[in-house]
Design a protein around this motif. Sequence first.
Motif, PDB file in Angstrom:
ATOM      1  N   ALA A   1       0.864  -1.183   0.000  1.00  9.00           N
ATOM      2  CA  ALA A   1       0.000   0.000   0.000  1.00  9.00           C
ATOM      3  C   ALA A   1       0.894   1.223   0.000  1.00  9.00           C
ATOM      4  CB  ALA A   1      -0.886  -0.014   1.248  1.00  9.00           C
TER       5      ALA A   1
ATOM      6  N   SER B   1       5.880   4.309   3.852  1.00  7.62           N
ATOM      7  CA  SER B   1       5.860   4.649   5.287  1.00  7.62           C
ATOM      8  C   SER B   1       6.442   6.057   5.422  1.00  7.62           C
ATOM      9  CB  SER B   1       6.655   3.643   6.132  1.00  7.62           C
ATOM     10  OG  SER B   1       8.019   3.701   5.814  1.00  7.62           O
TER      11      SER B   1
ATOM     12  N   ARG C   1      10.315   5.856   9.036  1.00  5.18           N
ATOM     13  CA  ARG C   1       9.995   4.449   8.775  1.00  5.18           C
ATOM     14  C   ARG C   1       8.895   3.941   9.701  1.00  5.18           C
ATOM     15  NH1 ARG C   1      14.041   4.437   5.347  1.00  5.18           N
ATOM     16  NH2 ARG C   1      14.360   2.591   4.061  1.00  5.18           N
TER      17      ARG C   1
ATOM     18  N   THR D   1      11.629  -4.348   7.345  1.00  8.50           N
ATOM     19  CA  THR D   1      10.203  -4.331   7.694  1.00  8.50           C
ATOM     20  C   THR D   1       9.979  -4.940   9.070  1.00  8.50           C
ATOM     21  OG1 THR D   1       9.555  -4.374   5.391  1.00  8.50           O
ATOM     22  CG2 THR D   1       7.932  -5.196   6.957  1.00  8.50           C
TER      23      THR D   1
ATOM     24  N   ASP E   1       8.297  -2.603  11.712  1.00  8.22           N
ATOM     25  CA  ASP E   1       6.860  -2.830  11.965  1.00  8.22           C
ATOM     26  C   ASP E   1       6.568  -4.020  12.872  1.00  8.22           C
ATOM     27  OD1 ASP E   1       6.673  -0.901  10.006  1.00  8.22           O
ATOM     28  OD2 ASP E   1       5.964  -2.263   8.442  1.00  8.22           O
TER      29      ASP E   1
ATOM     30  N   SER F   1      20.179 -10.823   5.892  1.00 15.37           N
ATOM     31  CA  SER F   1      21.576 -11.213   5.618  1.00 15.37           C
ATOM     32  C   SER F   1      22.400 -11.449   6.883  1.00 15.37           C
ATOM     33  CB  SER F   1      22.270 -10.124   4.791  1.00 15.37           C
ATOM     34  OG  SER F   1      21.590  -9.927   3.597  1.00 15.37           O
TER      35      SER F   1
ATOM     36  N   VAL G   1      21.968 -11.715   1.041  1.00 16.94           N
ATOM     37  CA  VAL G   1      21.257 -12.920   0.609  1.00 16.94           C
ATOM     38  C   VAL G   1      21.169 -12.923  -0.921  1.00 16.94           C
ATOM     39  CG1 VAL G   1      18.984 -14.032   0.603  1.00 16.94           C
ATOM     40  CG2 VAL G   1      19.909 -13.111   2.742  1.00 16.94           C
TER      41      VAL G   1
ATOM     42  N   GLU H   1       5.715  -8.943   0.910  1.00 15.54           N
ATOM     43  CA  GLU H   1       5.071  -7.783   1.561  1.00 15.54           C
ATOM     44  C   GLU H   1       6.100  -6.712   1.915  1.00 15.54           C
ATOM     45  OE1 GLU H   1       1.889  -8.076   4.327  1.00 15.54           O
ATOM     46  OE2 GLU H   1       1.465 -10.141   3.790  1.00 15.54           O
TER      47      GLU H   1
ATOM     48  N   GLY I   1       9.941  -4.763   2.448  1.00 15.99           N
ATOM     49  CA  GLY I   1       9.714  -3.369   2.127  1.00 15.99           C
ATOM     50  C   GLY I   1      10.442  -2.941   0.850  1.00 15.99           C
TER      51      GLY I   1
ATOM     52  N   GLY J   1      13.507  -2.051   0.075  1.00 15.68           N
ATOM     53  CA  GLY J   1      14.809  -2.622  -0.299  1.00 15.68           C
ATOM     54  C   GLY J   1      14.670  -4.023  -0.867  1.00 15.68           C
ATOM     55  N   LEU J   2      13.864  -4.849  -0.208  1.00 18.04           N
ATOM     56  CA  LEU J   2      13.656  -6.209  -0.704  1.00 18.04           C
ATOM     57  C   LEU J   2      12.944  -6.175  -2.055  1.00 18.04           C
ATOM     58  CD1 LEU J   2      13.785  -9.282  -0.361  1.00 18.04           C
ATOM     59  CD2 LEU J   2      11.577  -9.152   0.813  1.00 18.04           C
TER      60      LEU J   2
HETATM   61  N1  LIG Z   1       2.914   0.087   3.074  1.00 21.81           N
HETATM   62  C1  LIG Z   1       3.282  -1.148   2.873  1.00 21.81           C
HETATM   63  O1  LIG Z   1       2.625  -1.910   2.159  1.00 21.81           O
HETATM   64  C2  LIG Z   1       4.531  -1.654   3.507  1.00 21.81           C
HETATM   65  C3  LIG Z   1       5.449  -0.780   4.057  1.00 21.81           C
HETATM   66  N2  LIG Z   1       6.628  -1.249   4.570  1.00 21.81           N
HETATM   67  C4  LIG Z   1       7.600  -0.274   5.079  1.00 21.81           C
HETATM   68  O2  LIG Z   1       8.852  -0.476   4.434  1.00 21.81           O
HETATM   69  C5  LIG Z   1       9.895  -0.034   5.304  1.00 21.81           C
HETATM   70  C6  LIG Z   1      10.989  -1.066   5.321  1.00 21.81           C
HETATM   71  O3  LIG Z   1      11.641  -1.079   4.070  1.00 21.81           O
HETATM   72  P1  LIG Z   1      13.214  -1.231   4.029  1.00 21.81           P
HETATM   73  O4  LIG Z   1      13.817  -0.436   5.122  1.00 21.81           O
HETATM   74  O5  LIG Z   1      13.645  -0.959   2.646  1.00 21.81           O
HETATM   75  O6  LIG Z   1      13.462  -2.738   4.456  1.00 21.81           O
HETATM   76  P2  LIG Z   1      13.155  -4.161   3.772  1.00 21.81           P
HETATM   77  O7  LIG Z   1      12.077  -4.801   4.562  1.00 21.81           O
HETATM   78  O8  LIG Z   1      12.973  -4.043   2.327  1.00 21.81           O
HETATM   79  O9  LIG Z   1      14.483  -4.945   4.080  1.00 21.81           O
HETATM   80  C7  LIG Z   1      15.660  -4.569   3.393  1.00 21.81           C
HETATM   81  C8  LIG Z   1      16.814  -5.310   3.969  1.00 21.81           C
HETATM   82  O10 LIG Z   1      16.777  -6.666   3.528  1.00 21.81           O
HETATM   83  C9  LIG Z   1      18.077  -7.171   3.586  1.00 21.81           C
HETATM   84  N3  LIG Z   1      18.481  -7.882   2.374  1.00 21.81           N
HETATM   85  C10 LIG Z   1      19.204  -9.012   2.377  1.00 21.81           C
HETATM   86  N4  LIG Z   1      19.491  -9.416   1.146  1.00 21.81           N
HETATM   87  C11 LIG Z   1      18.930  -8.526   0.314  1.00 21.81           C
HETATM   88  C12 LIG Z   1      18.924  -8.419  -1.092  1.00 21.81           C
HETATM   89  N5  LIG Z   1      19.535  -9.314  -1.870  1.00 21.81           N
HETATM   90  N6  LIG Z   1      18.285  -7.364  -1.647  1.00 21.81           N
HETATM   91  C13 LIG Z   1      17.650  -6.459  -0.861  1.00 21.81           C
HETATM   92  N7  LIG Z   1      17.640  -6.492   0.514  1.00 21.81           N
HETATM   93  C14 LIG Z   1      18.284  -7.535   1.087  1.00 21.81           C
HETATM   94  C15 LIG Z   1      19.041  -5.983   3.767  1.00 21.81           C
HETATM   95  O11 LIG Z   1      19.461  -5.995   5.116  1.00 21.81           O
HETATM   96  C16 LIG Z   1      18.153  -4.789   3.523  1.00 21.81           C
HETATM   97  O12 LIG Z   1      18.550  -3.689   4.285  1.00 21.81           O
HETATM   98  C17 LIG Z   1       9.270   0.161   6.666  1.00 21.81           C
HETATM   99  O13 LIG Z   1       9.173   1.538   6.933  1.00 21.81           O
HETATM  100  C18 LIG Z   1       7.892  -0.459   6.544  1.00 21.81           C
HETATM  101  O14 LIG Z   1       6.925   0.205   7.334  1.00 21.81           O
HETATM  102  C19 LIG Z   1       6.929  -2.586   4.573  1.00 21.81           C
HETATM  103  C20 LIG Z   1       6.050  -3.495   4.074  1.00 21.81           C
HETATM  104  C21 LIG Z   1       4.784  -3.109   3.481  1.00 21.81           C
END
Ligand SMILES: NC(=O)C1=CN([C@@H]2O[C@H](COP(=O)(O)OP(=O)(O)OC[C@H]3O[C@@H](n4cnc5c(N)ncnc54)[C@H](O)[C@@H]3O)[C@@H](O)[C@H]2O)C=CC1
Length: 226
Positions: A11, A19, A23, A53, A57, A88, A136, A156, A158, A160-161
Amino acid sequence: MPTPFTFINAAMSIDGKISTRQRRQVRISGDVDFERMDELRASSDAVMVGIGTVLADDPSLTVKSDGRRSERLEKGLDENPVRIVVDSKARIPTDADIFMKGAGKRIIAVSESAAFDRVESLRENAMVIMVGGDQVDLSELLSILDEMGIHRLMVEGGAGLNWGLIKNGLVDEIYSFIGNLIIGGSTAPTLIDGDGFDEADIPACSLISAEKMEEGVLLKWKLKSA
Ligand SMILES: NC(=O)C1=CN([C@@H]2O[C@H](COP(=O)(O)OP(=O)(O)OC[C@H]3O[C@@H](n4cnc5c(N)ncnc54)[C@H](O)[C@@H]3O)[C@@H](O)[C@H]2O)C=CC1
Ligand SMILES: Nc1nc(O)c(N)c(N[C@@H]2O[C@H](COP(=O)(O)O)[C@@H](O)[C@H]2O)n1
């Protein structure tokens, strides 16, 4: 190597943020969208998030509807899909809601850069898959998941993933609910962050559907390369 049918569900605000700049999670969508998300979880073999995430969260990623959990049990499945965290360096707290709430399997995907004792402590509550040197290796991970029988994977976030998966051509479809909010902030996470594509590599998508839902719109996209 075959990989699961993989879709991102998220979303975002009118300006594409998922977010706030701190964050912090914002309720972007309403009850209808949360029901839709719950249905998607219940119909998936696994649900995956990044460690960012989990740290921001602390989601449980469980199926919320009693009826949908019962239906899964009747089909001989666990109540909840397999919950997968891409982490990772094995930073996930051992009391994260993913471990504390709901029945079912958990997988933590780590890389060789994770500390040995952290990995060993995770093994008490989850299956650990080690793939990749520093980060990873998502292509390898998805191949392993497919071999394990995970053929329908819901992602789901965030930001970066989502980038890591799209960059590696591992995403088939994207479902994004756009809510009636403007969050703003150049550092607030967007649907897809990371380094971004060079112009020549920008992937094209085709629109599957656009549906008005409550105060927003649900867009479904198919990656043309998928
Ligand atoms: N509105 C929505 O639908 C959603 C919002 N969010 C928001 O997203 C934010 C979190 O996003 P991010 O900080 O970007 O974290 P993320 O949840 O995307 O995790 C990223 C982390 O994954 C790890 N990772 C390991 N291998 C990886 C690879 N090969 N490629 C990419 N990442 C790898 C790294 O440590 C990286 O920092 C939060 O603020 C959360 O609230 C999260 C899910 C859904
Ligand atoms: N699809 C969606 N719509 C919103 O409005 C949201 N705020 C979110 N947030 C994500 O949903 C997850 C919550 O999972 P649990 O209820 O704990 O099972 C979490 O990952 C949020 O980032 N999603």
